[in-house]
Design a protein around this motif. Structure first.
Motif, PDB file in Angstrom:
ATOM      1  N   ARG A  19       0.864  -1.186   0.000  1.00 51.96           N
ATOM      2  CA  ARG A  19       0.000   0.000   0.000  1.00 51.96           C
ATOM      3  C   ARG A  19       0.900   1.235   0.000  1.00 51.96           C
ATOM      4  N   LEU A  20       0.671   2.154  -0.943  1.00 52.37           N
ATOM      5  CA  LEU A  20       1.449   3.376  -1.099  1.00 52.37           C
ATOM      6  C   LEU A  20       0.524   4.574  -1.066  1.00 52.37           C
ATOM      7  N   ARG A  42       5.106   6.653  -0.618  1.00 56.91           N
ATOM      8  CA  ARG A  42       5.630   6.105   0.627  1.00 56.91           C
ATOM      9  C   ARG A  42       4.763   4.949   1.073  1.00 56.91           C
ATOM     10  N   GLU A  43       5.356   3.921   1.696  1.00 61.16           N
ATOM     11  CA  GLU A  43       4.646   2.729   2.124  1.00 61.16           C
ATOM     12  C   GLU A  43       3.841   3.029   3.373  1.00 61.16           C
ATOM     13  N   ILE A  44       2.580   2.571   3.372  1.00 61.77           N
ATOM     14  CA  ILE A  44       1.674   2.789   4.499  1.00 61.77           C
ATOM     15  C   ILE A  44       1.070   1.463   4.876  1.00 61.77           C
ATOM     16  N   ASP A  45       0.471   1.396   6.044  1.00 60.63           N
ATOM     17  CA  ASP A  45      -0.212   0.197   6.495  1.00 60.63           C
ATOM     18  C   ASP A  45      -1.686   0.272   6.148  1.00 60.63           C
ATOM     19  N   ASP A  46      -2.507  -0.673   6.698  1.00 62.21           N
ATOM     20  CA  ASP A  46      -3.939  -0.715   6.395  1.00 62.21           C
ATOM     21  C   ASP A  46      -4.664   0.503   6.924  1.00 62.21           C
ATOM     22  N   ASN A  47      -4.153   1.120   8.000  1.00 62.69           N
ATOM     23  CA  ASN A  47      -4.794   2.292   8.577  1.00 62.69           C
ATOM     24  C   ASN A  47      -4.336   3.593   7.946  1.00 62.69           C
ATOM     25  N   GLY A  48      -3.361   3.554   6.987  1.00 62.01           N
ATOM     26  CA  GLY A  48      -2.894   4.768   6.326  1.00 62.01           C
ATOM     27  C   GLY A  48      -1.727   5.441   7.014  1.00 62.01           C
ATOM     28  N   ASN A  49      -1.087   4.803   7.998  1.00 60.03           N
ATOM     29  CA  ASN A  49       0.070   5.378   8.696  1.00 60.03           C
ATOM     30  C   ASN A  49       1.359   4.965   7.997  1.00 60.03           C
TER      31      ASN A  49
END
Length: 482
Positions: free
Chosen positions: A56-57, A62-69
């Protein structure tokens, strides 16, 4: 109907309400599980879905997690929190400690050496006067009390033989010696004492060697001799110094090469000084053979005059060469001293040879023995006894070798003067080498010619020079032809 079932109306209503509540809770749990499944989280008790996790980008890549952090920010945040907690803990530990506790917070206790494992600093330990005397006195007292306490049975037997020291308080008061510290027998005294103990006084007491009764000690006179026991020499604990560096031995070719290099270096230095004007350049070495090549056209203008000048220069050079050789030449006295130094150099050693001759009645033999000893600069003597003659020579190696060749090979000992009848004892006459070897110093100052004596006086004559055993060496040799 209610009466037929057997349940009251109020109880039925309560049961229905409980069933509704249970259905409501089940529905809430199902909705919650459905929401977790949509977010991609693992459910408890179920296996994770197969396949890699989707990447997820955000809009900036930039790489983010499922919550968008951002994933990097979380890691940095975690590291920052760890560093902050570590600093807080160190500060707290510093506040709680005393003195140098702050420095020990950064030391590994496992790397700290044990107190007994540390190496002590080498210092001088001074012994007080009388310390060892007191220790020896104490040991003697313990030994005495041990023997006296062992007579009852406790201190005796195998325990005392193994070095058991008894208790001094266990010894009866009536059996205490007046001077227990002087009872022990020293090992140097035990050798000469008759019973291995000092003289026994009244009551079984044994006064020491310093008491008033020591003068009555019984000794064994045969043990007291004039010999002195010397300790075995022991080398010092320090290691021997290393031998000095030895000069490098060169071959004949290497020595020749070094001489050539030194000569070339001197010639090069001379040429440089001539180029700098410090030395006058040498005149050309003109000879008859190179006259035309060196002088060129000048040699054809007046050949007679040029040849005369060249011969004069040749004579001057020859005279200068002879003068230099004459200046370096040694005088006869200097040559003699040089020869003596080479022959009698202490580094070459001093040698001795002893010869036994059956009969020395031939005057030619006497003359050769005496004259050759003087010519080879030998010292020694010639002795004639009742049964045989003895020749002793001392000198350098070369002189001894020459003399050995003379008396053992060149001389004919069974020969007699021509025209005269030989005595009977000349038959089977011989000369035998009894002994040869190196000596530290010469025993004779000059070569003493034949001295006729008896066997006893000949032995005494050599004994005056410290070599009387040489005559015994000749007596022990069998009287037969070698």
């Amino acid at each position: 109907m209610a009466s037929k079932i057997g349940l009251p109306i109020g109880g039925l209503a309560a049961s229905l309400q409980k069933a509704k509540d249970a259905l409501k809770i089940q529905k809430q749990i199902a909705d919650k599980l459905k929401g977790l499944k949509e977010k991609g989280m693992k459910l408890p008790g179920r296996a994770a879905e197969s396949g890699p996790k989707p990447l997820r980008l955000d809009d900036k890549g930039r790489e983010i997690d499922d919550n968008g952090n951002l994933i990097g920010q979380e890691e940095s945040k975690t590291a920052a929190d760890s560093a902050r907690k570590a600093s807080i803990g160190a500060k707290k530990h510093q506040e709680e400690g005393e003195g140098g506790a702050a420095e020990e917070a950064f030391l590994d206790p496992r790397m700290r050496a044990a107190p007994e494992a540390r190496r002590k600093r080498a210092t001088l330990e001074f012994v007080q006067e009388g310390r060892f005397q007191k220790l020896a006195q104490r040991e003697r007292m313990q030994f005495t009390f041990t023997e006296m306490g062992g007579k009852g049975g406790k201190g005796s037997g195998t325990r005392r033989d193994r070095g058991f020291v008894g208790n001094a308080n266990a010894v009866p008061l009536g059996s205490r010696p007046a001077e227990p510290q002087q009872v022990a027998v020293e090992w140097w005294d035990a050798i000469i004492l008759r019973d291995g103990k000092y003289f026994s006084g009244p009551g079984g007491e044994s006064p020491g060697p310093s008491s008033a009764e020591a003068r009555e000690i019984e000794v064994i006179p045969s043990k007291i001799t004039s010999y002195v026991e010397h300790p075995v020499p022991i080398d010092p604990p320090n290691e021997k110094p290393e031998p000095p560096p030895q000069p490098l031995k060169l071959t004949k070719v290497e020595r020749k090469k070094l001489r050539t290099q030194r000569r070339q270096a001197r010639e090069k230095e001379k040429q440089e000084m001539i180029m700098q004007g410090l030395l006058e350049p040498p005149k050309p070495k003109v000879k008859i053979s190179n006259l035309v090549r060196v002088l060129g056209e000048d040699a054809t203008q007046d050949p007679t005059k040029i040849e005369k000048e060249v011969r004069r220069q040749m004579q001057e050079r020859q005279q200068a060469h002879d003068d230099r050789n004459l200046a370096r030449k040694l005088t006869p006295a200097e040559r003699r001293d040089k020869k003596m130094r080479k022959m009698f150099d202490p580094e070459n050693g001093l040698f001795m040879a002893v010869f036994k001759i059956k009969s020395l009645k031939n005057p030619q033999h006497k003359y050769k023995i005496n004259v050759n000893a003087d010519q080879n600069m030998l010292t020694g003597c010639v002795l004639t006894g009742d049964t045989f003659s003895l020749v002793v020579i001392e000198g350098c190696a070369k002189s001894v070798v020459r003399y050995k060749k003379l008396v053992l090979k060149r001389m004919q000992w069974d020969a007699w003067i021509a025209g005269e009848e030989a005595p009977e004892d000349m038959e089977g006459n011989y000369c035998k080498l009894l002994w040869e070897g190196t000596i530290q110093s010469a025993h004779f100052k000059k070569f003493r010619r034949e001295v006729e004596k008896s066997d006893a006086s000949a032995r005494k004559y050599l004994d005056d020079f410290g070599v009387g055993h040489l005559w015994d060496l000749g007596v022990g040799e069998p009287q037969n032809d070698p």
